[in-house]
Structure formats: structure tokens, C-alpha cells
Scaffold this motif. Structure first.
Motif, PDB file in Angstrom:
ATOM      1  N   LEU A 125      32.008  24.870  27.009  1.00  0.00           N
ATOM      2  CA  LEU A 125      32.464  24.169  28.210  1.00  0.00           C
ATOM      3  C   LEU A 125      33.936  24.456  28.493  1.00  0.00           C
ATOM      4  N   MET A 126      34.723  24.612  27.435  1.00  0.00           N
ATOM      5  CA  MET A 126      36.121  24.991  27.627  1.00  0.00           C
ATOM      6  C   MET A 126      36.223  26.386  28.234  1.00  0.00           C
ATOM      7  N   ALA A 127      35.352  27.297  27.776  1.00  0.00           N
ATOM      8  CA  ALA A 127      35.330  28.646  28.351  1.00  0.00           C
ATOM      9  C   ALA A 127      34.948  28.603  29.820  1.00  0.00           C
ATOM     10  N   VAL A 128      33.977  27.745  30.162  1.00  0.00           N
ATOM     11  CA  VAL A 128      33.587  27.585  31.562  1.00  0.00           C
ATOM     12  C   VAL A 128      34.770  27.087  32.384  1.00  0.00           C
ATOM     13  N   MET A 129      35.545  26.172  31.821  1.00  0.00           N
ATOM     14  CA  MET A 129      36.734  25.675  32.520  1.00  0.00           C
ATOM     15  C   MET A 129      37.719  26.810  32.778  1.00  0.00           C
ATOM     16  N   GLY A 130      37.936  27.653  31.759  1.00  0.00           N
ATOM     17  CA  GLY A 130      38.864  28.760  31.915  1.00  0.00           C
ATOM     18  C   GLY A 130      38.423  29.769  32.947  1.00  0.00           C
ATOM     19  N   ILE A 131      37.103  29.962  33.081  1.00  0.00           N
ATOM     20  CA  ILE A 131      36.572  30.926  34.049  1.00  0.00           C
ATOM     21  C   ILE A 131      36.407  30.300  35.433  1.00  0.00           C
ATOM     22  N   LEU A 132      36.162  28.991  35.471  1.00  0.00           N
ATOM     23  CA  LEU A 132      35.888  28.316  36.739  1.00  0.00           C
ATOM     24  C   LEU A 132      37.129  28.188  37.614  1.00  0.00           C
ATOM     25  N   PHE A 133      38.246  27.786  37.024  1.00  0.00           N
ATOM     26  CA  PHE A 133      39.437  27.507  37.827  1.00  0.00           C
ATOM     27  C   PHE A 133      39.986  28.728  38.566  1.00  0.00           C
ATOM     28  N   PRO A 134      40.049  29.924  37.962  1.00  0.00           N
ATOM     29  CA  PRO A 134      40.480  31.086  38.740  1.00  0.00           C
ATOM     30  C   PRO A 134      39.564  31.378  39.924  1.00  0.00           C
ATOM     31  N   THR A 145      39.056  29.030  47.340  1.00  0.00           N
ATOM     32  CA  THR A 145      39.604  27.968  48.195  1.00  0.00           C
ATOM     33  C   THR A 145      40.887  28.414  48.893  1.00  0.00           C
ATOM     34  N   HIS A 146      41.331  29.630  48.598  1.00  0.00           N
ATOM     35  CA  HIS A 146      42.541  30.195  49.219  1.00  0.00           C
ATOM     36  C   HIS A 146      43.740  29.260  49.036  1.00  0.00           C
ATOM     37  N   SER A 147      43.867  28.714  47.835  1.00  0.00           N
ATOM     38  CA  SER A 147      44.944  27.756  47.563  1.00  0.00           C
ATOM     39  C   SER A 147      45.975  28.313  46.588  1.00  0.00           C
ATOM     40  N   GLU A 148      46.090  29.633  46.525  1.00  0.00           N
ATOM     41  CA  GLU A 148      47.065  30.259  45.637  1.00  0.00           C
ATOM     42  C   GLU A 148      48.480  30.078  46.173  1.00  0.00           C
ATOM     43  N   VAL A 149      49.405  29.802  45.281  1.00  0.00           N
ATOM     44  CA  VAL A 149      50.810  29.717  45.670  1.00  0.00           C
ATOM     45  C   VAL A 149      51.323  31.105  46.047  1.00  0.00           C
ATOM     46  N   HIS A 150      50.980  32.089  45.214  1.00  0.00           N
ATOM     47  CA  HIS A 150      51.329  33.486  45.491  1.00  0.00           C
ATOM     48  C   HIS A 150      50.025  34.255  45.656  1.00  0.00           C
ATOM     49  N   GLU A 151      49.639  34.503  46.876  1.00  0.00           N
ATOM     50  CA  GLU A 151      48.347  35.115  47.170  1.00  0.00           C
ATOM     51  C   GLU A 151      48.227  36.478  46.496  1.00  0.00           C
ATOM     52  N   GLY A 152      47.103  36.646  45.792  1.00  0.00           N
ATOM     53  CA  GLY A 152      46.845  37.901  45.108  1.00  0.00           C
ATOM     54  C   GLY A 152      47.451  37.993  43.724  1.00  0.00           C
ATOM     55  N   LYS A 153      48.300  37.019  43.341  1.00  0.00           N
ATOM     56  CA  LYS A 153      48.955  37.062  42.039  1.00  0.00           C
ATOM     57  C   LYS A 153      48.689  35.819  41.188  1.00  0.00           C
ATOM     58  N   SER A 154      48.449  34.697  41.838  1.00  0.00           N
ATOM     59  CA  SER A 154      48.277  33.445  41.094  1.00  0.00           C
ATOM     60  C   SER A 154      47.027  33.465  40.222  1.00  0.00           C
ATOM     61  N   LEU A 174      45.561  36.059  38.856  1.00  0.00           N
ATOM     62  CA  LEU A 174      45.809  36.932  37.708  1.00  0.00           C
ATOM     63  C   LEU A 174      46.715  36.251  36.693  1.00  0.00           C
ATOM     64  N   SER A 175      47.742  35.589  37.159  1.00  0.00           N
ATOM     65  CA  SER A 175      48.661  34.890  36.250  1.00  0.00           C
ATOM     66  C   SER A 175      47.959  33.750  35.526  1.00  0.00           C
ATOM     67  N   LEU A 176      47.143  32.981  36.270  1.00  0.00           N
ATOM     68  CA  LEU A 176      46.389  31.889  35.657  1.00  0.00           C
ATOM     69  C   LEU A 176      45.396  32.419  34.634  1.00  0.00           C
ATOM     70  N   SER A 177      44.748  33.540  34.936  1.00  0.00           N
ATOM     71  CA  SER A 177      43.781  34.128  34.021  1.00  0.00           C
ATOM     72  C   SER A 177      44.437  34.556  32.716  1.00  0.00           C
ATOM     73  N   LYS A 215      45.868  47.015  33.778  1.00  0.00           N
ATOM     74  CA  LYS A 215      44.673  46.782  34.584  1.00  0.00           C
ATOM     75  C   LYS A 215      44.598  45.309  34.982  1.00  0.00           C
ATOM     76  N   GLU A 216      44.199  45.042  36.201  1.00  0.00           N
ATOM     77  CA  GLU A 216      44.153  43.665  36.702  1.00  0.00           C
ATOM     78  C   GLU A 216      42.825  42.997  36.363  1.00  0.00           C
ATOM     79  N   MET A 217      42.527  42.940  35.086  1.00  0.00           N
ATOM     80  CA  MET A 217      41.366  42.214  34.587  1.00  0.00           C
ATOM     81  C   MET A 217      41.692  40.727  34.572  1.00  0.00           C
ATOM     82  N   ASP A 218      40.864  39.929  35.266  1.00  0.00           N
ATOM     83  CA  ASP A 218      41.119  38.496  35.325  1.00  0.00           C
ATOM     84  C   ASP A 218      39.856  37.716  34.997  1.00  0.00           C
ATOM     85  N   LEU A 219      39.951  36.403  35.072  1.00  0.00           N
ATOM     86  CA  LEU A 219      38.819  35.524  34.769  1.00  0.00           C
ATOM     87  C   LEU A 219      38.057  35.098  36.014  1.00  0.00           C
ATOM     88  N   ASN A 220      38.353  35.699  37.149  1.00  0.00           N
ATOM     89  CA  ASN A 220      37.612  35.414  38.372  1.00  0.00           C
ATOM     90  C   ASN A 220      36.329  36.244  38.375  1.00  0.00           C
TER      91      ASN A 220
END
Length: 326
Positions: free
Chosen positions: A91-100, A106-115, A117-120, A265-270
Motif C-alpha cells: 500500500l505504501m508503494a501504491v501511495m508512491g506511484i499514485l501521487f505522481p 490534475t495539472h496541479s504541478e508547481v513546475h509543469e513537467g518537472k514536479s 519527476l522531482s516527486l518521483s 533518463k527521465e524515469m518517474d513513478l507516473n
């Protein structure tokens, strides 16, 4: 003396389950790193997601089903405390993958296109820390907590004494290492041919990466989980199936994000909305199935049927990201 023997046997089972999951997931790690070098980020995300879904639904379901058929006159039991800990990590892993994914859609990034990746990357570091803490908790701090329930009593002790060792510890580790090395050689050819296979078979890359590829990659774990379930050793079965899913979600996926970070590489949790929702529902279903600490063939059948629904869903799913580049 009896309790000392039980604790020693349990410690060996924990280490054995960890080694089984580690060497079994080494193939996924090697394939993922090779695919990252080729900038096939979606293949990495989908293949790792597929391994989690396959272990939790197909492998565990088949093990519960065959174990329930082999021991139909009784209810098989396993250590509920260890299963709850693994469910919490999943469930913690789901949380980590869900939020990105939520942040992106929801297009609610502070820095579009970077937030995202940084969160991930931040979440991946936290998940790696949590998994390291879990290993310490499991192998050192709380060994006495996880006593396999089917070993309590004289019957379990006698059955352990009657078993003959077919391989020594180092022979088993050596064979696992050799087979893992051989799989690493084949993984390069596999990644290079997956796109061509998608076109020739007229199947989507998502279906091949999430369904077909993990089934082949998890064949050894599938066989061992069923074998231990038939022998009424469900604690090892849980360690192989759920333990492997926990390791992929809490270690392999964050590790790939960090490796991609080092490689530029821009590997993220999205993992995209469809894949994230599938993982979330799967973790909830499996956690619900294991909360009682019992198993039977009907639970196994339900898990396998759930996997068929997931497979059919990805067969008709059109991945919005066509290339490896995010």
C-alpha cells in the motif's frame, strides 16, 4: 530447545524466501536497466507493473488453488502478521506511484513537467529507505515474531527433520547465480525484439509488457510457489509471491528511478492512470484475501479469475504513450 529450533528454521525460511525473490527479480532488474539504456521507459514501467500483478494474482492464485485442492480436507493457514506487514508495504508503494500520476493528471504541478519527476525521485529514495528498514526488521529485529503457523507442534518439527537436503546452501546460491547470469544474456535480445514482436503478433506493447513478458519471467517463481503450497508450506509461498511483489514495488521500481536519474533518463513513478488504478485495486483485493491468514482453493480461483480480467483489460487497452520517451 524446541522453540530455538523453530526460530532457527523460521530464520532460514525468511532468508531462503528473500534469496528466492531477489534472484527471481534479478531478471526484471537486468531487463529494466537494459531497456533504460535504450530509453524504453514505458517498457520498464509496464514490465515491472506486470511482474507485480502476475505475482499477486496469477502466482499466488494458482498456489492457493493447487494447495487447496491437494489439502481439500483442511483449511491451510499462514502467518498473518507477516502478510499484514507485506500488505502495508504494498500500500505504501501504491501511495508512491499514485501521487505522481494524480499530480500529472490534475495539472496541479508547481513546475509543469518537472514536479512529477522531482516527486518521483524523492519518493523513490524514501521507498528504498523503507525497504531497507523492512529487511532489518524482518531478518534482525523481529525474527521471533514470524513463526510459521504450520510449524507449531511436534508434527512440523518432525517433518523438518525428516526432509533431506538435495542441495547445500552454497550450491543453491551458485545455481541461482548461474541461471540469473544466463537470463541477463537473453534479456538484451528480449528487449531488442519486443517492438518487432508487437507488430508481428498484432498486439499492443502494453499487453506484451504487462501480461506476456512477466508470465515468462515469473515461471520459476510460479513453479516454486505451487510446489510449496502443495507441501502445505504457505509461509514460503507467501514469501515467494507477495515477497517478490513487495521487492519489485519497494526496491526494483525505485531503484530504476534512481538509476535512470544517474543515467540522465527521465524515469518517474507516473505509470499513467489506467496502470495505477489497476495496481491499486489489485493490492486491495489481495490484502483482503490475506487478512484472515487462511487459504483455500476458492480464494485461489478468485485471484486467477481477477488476473484474467486484468489480462483482458490490457488486451483492449491502447497506451496513450506510444514511444519509450515520456
Amino acid at each position: 530447545m524446541k522453540h530455538c529450533l523453530l526460530r532457527t528454521s523460521n530464520a532460514y525460511r525468511q532468508i531462503g524466501g528473500l534469496l528466492n525473490a531477489t534472484f527471481g527479480n534479478a531478471t526484471e532488474m537486468i531487463i529494466s536497466i537494459y531497456a533504460l539504456k535504450s530509453n524504453m521507459i514505458r517498457v520498464v514501467q509496464q514490465s515491472l507493473l506486470g511482474s507485480i500483478l502476475s505475482n499477486m494474482l496469477l502466482v499466488l492464485g494458482c498456489a492457493f488453488f493447487t494447495g487447496g485442492i491437494a489439502h481439500y480436507k483442511k483449511v491451510q493457514v499462514f502467518d498473518k502478521a507477516a502478510a499484514i506487514v507485506n500488505s502495508g508495504l504494498l500500500l505504501m508503494a501504491v501511495m508512491g506511484i499514485l501521487f505522481p500520476a494524480v499530480l500529472y493528471f490534475t495539472h496541479s504541478e508547481v513546475h509543469e513537467g518537472k514536479s512529477v519527476l522531482s516527486l518521483s525521485r524523492f519518493s523513490s529514495c524514501i521507498m528504498l529507505l523503507a525497504y531497507a528498514s523492512y529487511l532489518f526488521f524482518q531478518l534482525r529485529s523481529q525474527q521471533n515474531v514470524y513463526t510459521p503457523v504450520n510449524e507449531e507442534g511436534d508434527d512440523g518439527e518432525n517433518s523438518d527433520e525428516e526432509e533431506e537436503l538435495e542441495l547445500t546452501q552454497w550450491e543453491a546460491i551458485a545455481w541461482l547465480a548461474i541461471l540469473t547470469a544466463w537470463m541477463s544474456i537473453l534479456s538484451g535480445y528480449l528487449v531488442d525484439t519486443i517492438e518487432g514482436a508487437s507488430k508481428s503478433l498484432n498486439m499492443s506493447m502494453a499487453f506484451i509488457s504487462v501480461i506476456l513478458l512477466p508470465i515468462v519471467g515469473n515461471a520459476a517463481e510460479h513453479a516454486s510457489a505451487i510446489m510449496f503450497a502443495v507441501k502445505d508450506k504457505l509461509d514460503i509461498t507467501i514469501g515467494v509471491a507477495i515477497g517478490s511483489s513487495t521487492q519489485i514495488s519497494m526496491f526494483v521500481i525505485p531503484f530504476c528511478v534512481v538509476v535512470g536519474w544517474c543515467m540522465g533518463k527521465e524515469m518517474d513513478l507516473n505509470f499513467q492512470l489506467f496502470e495505477t488504478a489497476t495496481l491499486f485495486i489489485t493490492v486491495l483485493v489481495v490484502a483482503f484475501m490475506m487478512q484472515e491468514g487462511t487459504s483455500n482453493y476458492f480464494k485461489g480461483l478468485m485471484l486467477v479469475l481477477c488476473y484474467l480480467i486484468v489480462a483482458a483489460s490490457f488486451f483492449v487497452h491502447d497506451d496513450p504513450i506510444k514511444s519509450g520517451n515520456d
